[in-house]
Design an enzyme around this catalytic site. Structure first.
Site, mmCIF file in Angstrom:
data_model
loop_
_atom_site.group_PDB
_atom_site.id
_atom_site.type_symbol
_atom_site.label_atom_id
_atom_site.label_comp_id
_atom_site.label_asym_id
_atom_site.label_seq_id
_atom_site.Cartn_x
_atom_site.Cartn_y
_atom_site.Cartn_z
ATOM 1 C CE LYS A 82 14.019 16.692 13.652
ATOM 2 N NZ LYS A 82 14.582 16.497 12.299
ATOM 3 C CB SER A 157 13.327 12.822 11.313
ATOM 4 O OG SER A 157 14.190 13.953 11.161
ATOM 5 C CB SER A 181 14.444 15.505 8.409
ATOM 6 O OG SER A 181 14.543 14.111 8.313
HETATM 7 N N1 GLN Z 1 14.292 10.351 5.945
HETATM 8 C C1 GLN Z 1 15.722 10.414 5.864
HETATM 9 C C2 GLN Z 1 16.308 9.326 6.710
HETATM 10 O O1 GLN Z 1 15.593 8.547 7.198
HETATM 11 C C3 GLN Z 1 16.196 11.772 6.258
HETATM 12 C C4 GLN Z 1 16.375 11.964 7.710
HETATM 13 C C5 GLN Z 1 16.795 13.347 8.068
HETATM 14 O O2 GLN Z 1 16.901 14.228 7.217
HETATM 15 N N2 GLN Z 1 17.056 13.535 9.343
HETATM 16 O O3 GLN Z 1 17.475 9.241 6.890
#
Ligand code: GLN
Length: 513
Positions: A82, A157, A181
């Site tokens: 990532k 994400s 994420s």
């Molecule tokens: N979707 C969640 C957010 O927007 C989680 C993001 C993540 O785990 N990096 O914060």
């Protein structure tokens, strides 16, 4: 073996095939690079592909093996990272215009670990800007698409990593999970992903979103493959002050579990029911019945404060993010823009103009929210309250784990939604993380595995949660359920489906192989 056949193998099979001399790492790596060249234009899973670097590592492994050297278990098996982890020789952007083209001067510890494991790094995967989002649509470099349906989101994400693994553009990938994420993208792409115990994997060299929530973890297509990568990534790092000084849980060993006799599993009452798609609930109920067949005892448990997890998270996360992202001041990192007509802008003017130009809407929204929650006069009312709720959630977990070994819930309320569907409605987007957020607030480990498809023919994920440092329990339950479901389906769910949704490129590659 054709190039396609090589890409379809599991990481464990790839490792075994390399040892047996069935193929070389160069062949295996080249097969993936060719597939990326073929499919990435449609998927946008990778932001950067390192053909030369990946092949150099592959060649090194092949030579070492030919010379009879002892090699790590995953030596020669390719992996994707990532774009949140710092990599020497590859740009690291965190999905933001702010860091476009930035070349880090050092490797994140997890990247250094992949290198010492001799795994060819294929490239960097797409993500929501600074890991804020649930769809990868907040990437400054365009959205990633779901290999099951190119009009749908691959989760976020870490949608680049889940799409890469789900479309066989990598057998293994790294993700980061601050509120879900790793698990949410796994659920909506029919893949497997683990958020380890907080502190179980080093965060050194990983671009920070919310430091008390961030956790790095593995993504793959099976529980065993996920465990193999988890074992490479885990362990103490003196460069990360929150790193646990404890052995890596025995996750690979746990992945051979097939019988759950004596295991007590709790269904969290608060993560189900209203707001959940019927097909998601149906697959969840079937999985629950399967777990009973495997010998587990299922009880319902209540975690009453989980209903406040979302509210607490959206105060804690923006607060920490607003502080972490203050470093992008155009002084030390990244893009620098002076406001029009100002010949020698002041530091403040440069900062304001650059942050306006470099950050996207979602990032700005959270910085404003976090700065507000932390400001004097509001700190106790918002940030302080959220921290108290966080403690209550940790207490809920503690009480639940006095009754059961593992908790389960659907990973997400719905299957993959359409691109654009929630882009203008941040709250609707946030609700997708309902089930995954409590684990981050409490620091406990979680995993998502595929348990079938819903009425819309899209994958559904089941989430397991375990007490801190007991990550191996996720792998034990996950592996037993996965084996039972695979037998029922007559093969892994993803293998069958991916052939359908990517039929054309698959055939094209086959013909050329
Ligand atoms: N979707 C969640 C957010 O927007 C989680 C993001 C993540 O785990 N990096 O914060």
């Amino acid at each position: 073996m054709t190039k396609t056949e090589l890409c379809l193998l599991s990481a464990a099979q790839m490792a075994n095939g390399l040892v047996a001399g069935d193929f070389t790492s160069v062949e295996l790596t080249q097969a993936h690079l060719d597939r990326i060249a073929d499919l990435n234009p449609a998927l946008n899973a990778y932001l950067y592909v390192d053909d030369a670097g990946a092949l150099a590592t592959a060649r090194e492994v092949d030579e070492a093996r030919a010379a009879g050297q002892d090699l790590p278990r995953l030596a020669g098996v390719p992996v994707a990272v990532k774009d949140i982890a710092c990599t020497v020789g590859m740009p690291t952007t965190a999905g933001s215009k702010m860091l476009e083209g930035w070349m880090p001067p050092y490797d994140a510890t997890i990247v250094a670990k992949l290198k010492s494991a001799k795994m060819p790094i294929l490239g960097k995967t797409n993500m929501d800007e600074f890991a804020m989002g649930s769809s990868t649509e907040h990437s400054a470099f365009g959205p990633t698409r779901n290999p099951w349906d190119l009009d749908r989101i691959p989760g976020g994400s870490g949608g680049g990593s889940s799409a890469a693994v789900g479309a066989y553009l990598a057998p293994l990938a790294i993700g980061s999970d601050t509120g879900g994420s790793i698990r949410q993208p796994a659920a909506v792409t029919g893949t497997v992903g683990t958020k380890p115990t907080y502190g179980g994997v080093s965060r050194y060299g990983v671009i920070a979103l919310a430091s008390s929530l961030d956790q790095i973890g593995p993504c793959a297509r099976s529980v065993t493959d996920t465990a193999l990568l988890h074992e490479v990534l885990g362990g103490h790092d003196e460069m990360d002050s929150t790193s646990l000084d404890a052995p890596v849980p025995a996750v690979v060993e746990a992945s051979s579990t097939r019988d759950l006799t004596g295991m007590k599993i709790g269904v969290v009452k608060e993560i189900s029911g209203e707001g959940f798609q019927p097909g998601v609930l149906a697959r969840f109920e079937e999985a629950r019945a399967k777990l009973v067949e495997l010998g587990a005892e299922i009880v319902e448990v209540s975690c009453p404060h989980f209903t406040s997890a979302m509210a607490a998270y959206y105060l804690v996360l923006p607060s920490e993010a607003s502080s972490n992202l203050a470093r992008y001041d155009a002084m030390r990192y990244g893009l620098r823009v002076g406001p029009d007509g100002v010949e020698s802008p002041s530091a403040e003017q440069v900062m304001a103009a650059s942050r306006a130009a470099g950050f996207g809407d979602e990032v700005k929204r959270r910085i404003i929210l976090g700065t507000y929650a932390l400001s004097s006069g509001y700190y106790d009312a918002y940030y302080g309250q959220a921290q108290k709720v966080r403690t209550l959630i940790a207490c809920d977990f503690e009480a639940a784990f006095e009754q059961v070994d593992v908790l389960i819930s659907p990973t997400t309320p719905t299957t993959a939604f359409k691109l654009g569907e929630k882009l203008d409605d941040p709250l609707a987007m946030y609700l997708g993380d309902l089930a995954t957020i409590p684990a981050n607030l409490a620091g406990v480990p979680g995993m998502s595995i595929p348990v079938g498809v819903a009425e819309d023919n899209l994958p559904v994920g089941l989430q397991f949660l375990a007490p801190a440092t007991q990550d191996q329990r996720l792998y034990a339950v996950g592996a037993a359920l996965e084996a039972a479901l695979t037998e029922q389906w007559g093969g892994p769910m993803l293998d069958q489906a991916a052939h359908l949704c990517l039929a054309q490129p698959f055939d094209k590659q086959e013909a050329g192989a």
